[in-house]
Write a protein that holds these residues in place. Sequence first.
Motif, mmCIF file in Angstrom:
data_model
loop_
_atom_site.group_PDB
_atom_site.id
_atom_site.type_symbol
_atom_site.label_atom_id
_atom_site.label_comp_id
_atom_site.label_asym_id
_atom_site.label_seq_id
_atom_site.Cartn_x
_atom_site.Cartn_y
_atom_site.Cartn_z
ATOM 1 N N ARG A 101 0.804 -1.225 0.000
ATOM 2 C CA ARG A 101 0.000 0.000 0.000
ATOM 3 C C ARG A 101 0.837 1.274 0.000
ATOM 4 N N THR A 102 1.781 1.380 0.936
ATOM 5 C CA THR A 102 2.575 2.602 1.049
ATOM 6 C C THR A 102 3.402 2.837 -0.214
ATOM 7 N N ALA A 103 4.031 1.787 -0.721
ATOM 8 C CA ALA A 103 4.818 1.922 -1.953
ATOM 9 C C ALA A 103 3.912 2.291 -3.130
ATOM 10 N N SER A 104 2.714 1.708 -3.179
ATOM 11 C CA SER A 104 1.780 2.009 -4.273
ATOM 12 C C SER A 104 1.294 3.450 -4.215
ATOM 13 N N LEU A 105 0.976 3.923 -3.020
ATOM 14 C CA LEU A 105 0.550 5.317 -2.878
ATOM 15 C C LEU A 105 1.674 6.272 -3.251
ATOM 16 N N THR A 106 2.887 5.928 -2.846
ATOM 17 C CA THR A 106 4.041 6.754 -3.197
ATOM 18 C C THR A 106 4.194 6.814 -4.713
ATOM 19 N N GLY A 107 4.095 5.665 -5.370
ATOM 20 C CA GLY A 107 4.197 5.632 -6.827
ATOM 21 C C GLY A 107 3.126 6.466 -7.500
ATOM 22 N N CYS A 108 1.906 6.384 -6.993
ATOM 23 C CA CYS A 108 0.804 7.176 -7.568
ATOM 24 C C CYS A 108 1.044 8.670 -7.393
ATOM 25 N N GLU A 109 1.512 9.057 -6.218
ATOM 26 C CA GLU A 109 1.796 10.474 -5.969
ATOM 27 C C GLU A 109 2.915 10.980 -6.872
ATOM 28 N N ILE A 110 3.956 10.174 -7.030
ATOM 29 C CA ILE A 110 5.059 10.571 -7.914
ATOM 30 C C ILE A 110 4.574 10.644 -9.356
ATOM 31 N N LEU A 111 3.717 9.719 -9.760
ATOM 32 C CA LEU A 111 3.151 9.753 -11.111
ATOM 33 C C LEU A 111 2.386 11.056 -11.346
ATOM 34 N N LEU A 112 1.566 11.451 -10.393
ATOM 35 C CA LEU A 112 0.815 12.705 -10.529
ATOM 36 C C LEU A 112 1.751 13.905 -10.614
ATOM 37 N N ALA A 113 2.788 13.906 -9.779
ATOM 38 C CA ALA A 113 3.751 15.001 -9.804
ATOM 39 C C ALA A 113 4.527 15.004 -11.121
ATOM 40 N N ALA A 114 4.870 13.816 -11.624
ATOM 41 C CA ALA A 114 5.599 13.717 -12.886
ATOM 42 C C ALA A 114 4.758 14.231 -14.052
ATOM 43 N N ASN A 115 3.467 14.033 -13.978
ATOM 44 C CA ASN A 115 2.580 14.542 -15.018
ATOM 45 C C ASN A 115 2.604 16.064 -15.044
ATOM 46 N N ALA A 116 2.684 16.670 -13.859
ATOM 47 C CA ALA A 116 2.697 18.130 -13.771
ATOM 48 C C ALA A 116 4.076 18.713 -14.101
ATOM 49 N N ASP A 117 5.142 17.976 -13.789
ATOM 50 C CA ASP A 117 6.505 18.477 -13.998
ATOM 51 C C ASP A 117 7.393 17.332 -14.485
ATOM 52 N N PRO A 118 7.255 16.939 -15.748
ATOM 53 C CA PRO A 118 7.976 15.769 -16.262
ATOM 54 C C PRO A 118 9.494 15.849 -16.111
ATOM 55 N N ALA A 119 10.064 17.025 -16.260
ATOM 56 C CA ALA A 119 11.520 17.156 -16.179
ATOM 57 C C ALA A 119 12.044 16.820 -14.786
ATOM 58 N N ALA A 120 11.289 17.162 -13.760
ATOM 59 C CA ALA A 120 11.725 16.920 -12.382
ATOM 60 C C ALA A 120 11.645 15.443 -11.999
ATOM 61 N N TYR A 121 10.870 14.668 -12.735
ATOM 62 C CA TYR A 121 10.658 13.257 -12.413
ATOM 63 C C TYR A 121 10.953 12.380 -13.628
ATOM 64 N N ALA A 122 11.934 12.766 -14.411
ATOM 65 C CA ALA A 122 12.202 12.102 -15.688
ATOM 66 C C ALA A 122 12.462 10.603 -15.537
ATOM 67 N N THR A 123 13.105 10.190 -14.457
ATOM 68 C CA THR A 123 13.430 8.773 -14.299
ATOM 69 C C THR A 123 12.201 7.924 -13.990
ATOM 70 N N PHE A 124 11.086 8.549 -13.660
ATOM 71 C CA PHE A 124 9.885 7.774 -13.356
ATOM 72 C C PHE A 124 9.361 7.053 -14.600
ATOM 73 N N ALA A 125 9.703 7.542 -15.758
ATOM 74 C CA ALA A 125 9.272 6.878 -16.995
ATOM 75 C C ALA A 125 9.767 5.434 -17.047
ATOM 76 N N THR A 126 10.916 5.148 -16.436
ATOM 77 C CA THR A 126 11.434 3.771 -16.432
ATOM 78 C C THR A 126 10.525 2.845 -15.635
ATOM 79 N N VAL A 127 9.892 3.375 -14.602
ATOM 80 C CA VAL A 127 8.953 2.577 -13.800
ATOM 81 C C VAL A 127 7.736 2.218 -14.648
ATOM 82 N N LEU A 128 7.217 3.190 -15.359
ATOM 83 C CA LEU A 128 6.056 2.950 -16.223
ATOM 84 C C LEU A 128 6.407 1.991 -17.354
ATOM 85 N N ASP A 129 7.577 2.171 -17.936
ATOM 86 C CA ASP A 129 8.020 1.272 -19.011
ATOM 87 C C ASP A 129 8.146 -0.160 -18.506
ATOM 88 N N ALA A 130 8.663 -0.319 -17.295
ATOM 89 C CA ALA A 130 8.824 -1.666 -16.725
ATOM 90 C C ALA A 130 7.475 -2.325 -16.481
#
Length: 157
Positions: A101-130
């Motif tokens: 749960r905690t890891a999933s919520l963290t991932g969701c929050e980072i995903l939302l933040a990455a959507n708003a500021d892709p450059a600041a969370y650029a490495t998150f794309a690797t999580v989605l690709d995986a």
Amino acid sequence: MHGLSDRSFLRAARERIAVDGIRGLSMRTVAQGAEESLGSLNYHVGDKPALIAALIADGRAEADGVHDVWRERVGRVDLSDPGTLAHLVIAYIDEAANERRTASLTGCEILLAANADPAAYATFATVLDAEDAFWTGLLRNDCGASAFTMGRAIAAY
């Protein structure tokens, strides 16, 4: 980040994000949650962008382990059967919602933040690709040409 303090910082950061969202994440609250000094957090992790990068990298490593377990569980189950596939997806999401749960919520929050500021969370794309690759790979043998589309749709959950 490799020591016990580092793990406690990541745990504390995840817990803070799960409770207050990504906007509630501060270096001070992470240090307090880890029962360490702010100086220790800065020494071990660096700044907030470095902490977020470490969360993303750790989340990716955890997801890789989860994917390995699920590949083993699924084995050679016929995923072309819609009922079987639906049960598998439900079990995977239930595990994420409860056991991770905690890891999933963290991932969701980072995903939302990455959507708003892709450059600041650029490495998150690797999580989605995986996640896309995991589901596409599971479906490849049983679903043929539609595996990619179905895998991406499931991963979007």
